[in-house]
Enzyme design. Structure first.
Site: not given
Ligand SMILES: Cc1cc2nc3c(=O)[nH]c(=O)nc-3n(C[C@H](O)[C@H](O)[C@H](O)COP(=O)(O)O)c2cc1C
Length: 382
Positions: A109, A132, A158, A255, A279
């Site tokens: 990230s 971002y 994203t 994304k 997300h």
């Molecule tokens: C704790 C956490 C932090 C996340 N941080 C980011 C991030 O910094 N950037 C991003 O594009 N997506 C982020 N996501 C989304 C994930 O990339 C992903 O799209 C998402 O976890 C998919 O769903 P799932 O947890 O059910 O697999 C985050 C998700 C979680 C659970």
């Protein structure tokens, strides 16, 4: 609870809940508003059933796939997630090493706790950087330049965090990054002494991609929603995305695409892939699920761009269903974050072992020798 007792994502989830102070566990586990979309992301896979074929000679099977020009040994990769060193002191290092062992891609990230340079020089598996777009244009440019220099294979922009989602569990627990030292949080740390000792006495927490640009998120405690709302550029549009795609010059992913119209525009601006994603239900509650949107998006652009199904994946059969609809790969966050919190690199490896075994067993039971054998013929909606 032991790692050997973790046979599925739910087991890891319970393990993580015991290991982590509650604000941190709920930051991973929580989602927006009433968390309807979050729950539906996984439930959507139950709206259809697999129809197996038998007697297919499945002694050797090939579960590899090619996405963004990268051959992956698994049809599943690790989505970029923020702040990993809060979950385990090895953070992205552990996740990257585990992904490397399994020959799959992993993402870091913009809010990663290890630097682009360190990941670039220590991890050989395909690496994706999640961008971002900050109001500070120099900061955004510096991240892209650093990824070019560190030879990252792909960049994901994203597009679903133009404002912060309403994550009420975080409001309730007062979660900030870095964690704020309040009476309540100190109690929670005291109840998790192993986590607290690792957090306070090992390497200092930091966000190396932001250092030198912003105080927020590095040493000033700030909520993730405030970070999105104050730091990110809400004027971002298709022209800006196209300019980033061109400046990056390597495989570029959007994304957070959910509509056919946007998928078509992603093709037009030169993206190599889209991650169909909400997300993990953390942004717009009440939005449709990636699995529900997959077929129409694949039908519209699947021959021009790699379509990835992101989120909700908890079982090998979920992956088989998404691949049957035409996804090139699946990706997820929580399935490996719970495991990271539970046991660091060994935890993520166990989570990947479980899922790899499930995919292999399920492919054999489906009579599929390779991922390409999966098609809509072997899927029926209820
Ligand atoms: C704790 C956490 C932090 C996340 N941080 C980011 C991030 O910094 N950037 C991003 O594009 N997506 C982020 N996501 C989304 C994930 O990339 C992903 O799209 C998402 O976890 C998919 O769903 P799932 O947890 O059910 O697999 C985050 C998700 C979680 C659970």
């Amino acid at each position: 609870m032991r790692l050997t007792d973790c046979h599925n994502t739910e087991h890891f989830r319970r393990f993580a809940e015991r290991r982590l102070p509650s604000p941190i566990f709920h930051y991973i586990d929580g989602a927006a508003d009433d968390e309807v979309t979050y729950r539906r992301n996984t439930a959507a896979f139950e709206t259809c059933d697999l129809v197996p074929n038998v007697l297919a000679g499945v002694e050797h099977i090939d579960m590899s796939t090619t996405v963004m020009g990268q051959k992956l040994d698994l049809p599943l990769f690790l989505s970029p997630t923020a702040l990993q060193r809060l979950f385990h002191y090895d953070g992205e290092r552990a996740v990257g090493k585990a992904a490397e062992k399994f020959g799959t891609m992993f993402g870091i990230s913009s809010l990663a706790t290890v630097s682009i340079e360190e990941i670039g020089s220590t991890i050989s598996t395909p690496k994706l950087f999640q961008l971002y777009v900050h109001k500070d244009k120099e900061l955004t440019k510096s991240m892209i330049d650093r990824c070019k220099e560190a030879n990252f294979e792909a960049m994901a922009l994203t597009v679903d965090t133009i404002v912060g989602g309403n994550r009420e569990r975080d409001l309730h627990t007062g979660f900030t990054s870095p964690p704020k030292l309040t009476f309540k949080s100190l109690l929670s740390f005291a109840a998790h002494p192993v986590w607290a000792a690792n957090y306070f006495f090992r390497e200092k927490f930091g966000l190396p991609q932001l250092e030198g640009y912003v105080g927020e998120g590095t040493n000033i405690s700030v909520s993730v929603a405030d970070y999105f709302n104050t730091m990110l550029d809400q004027s971002m549009d298709w022209k800006a995305a196209e300019a980033i795609c061109q400046y990056w010059g390597k495989p570029f992913v959007l994304k957070g695409i959910m509509s056919v119209d946007d998928a078509e525009r992603a093709v037009e601006i030169g993206a190599k892939a889209i991650m169909v994603s909400n997300h993990g239900g953390r942004q717009l509650d009440g939005s449709r699920t990636p699995f529900d949107q997959l077929a129409e998006i694949v039908d519209a652009v699947g021959d021009k761009i790699d379509v990835i199904c992101d989120g909700g994946i908890r079982r090998g059969t979920h992956i088989l269903k998404a691949m049957s609809l035409g996804a090139k790969a699946c990706s997820g966050g929580r399935f490996y974050l719970y495991a990271l919190a539970a046991a660091g690199q060994a935890g993520v490896e166990k989570a990947l072992t479980n899922l790899r075994n499930e995919i292999e067993r399920d492919m054999k039971l489906m009579g599929c020798r390779s991922i390409q054998d999966l098609s809509r013929n072997n899927l029926r909606f209820r």
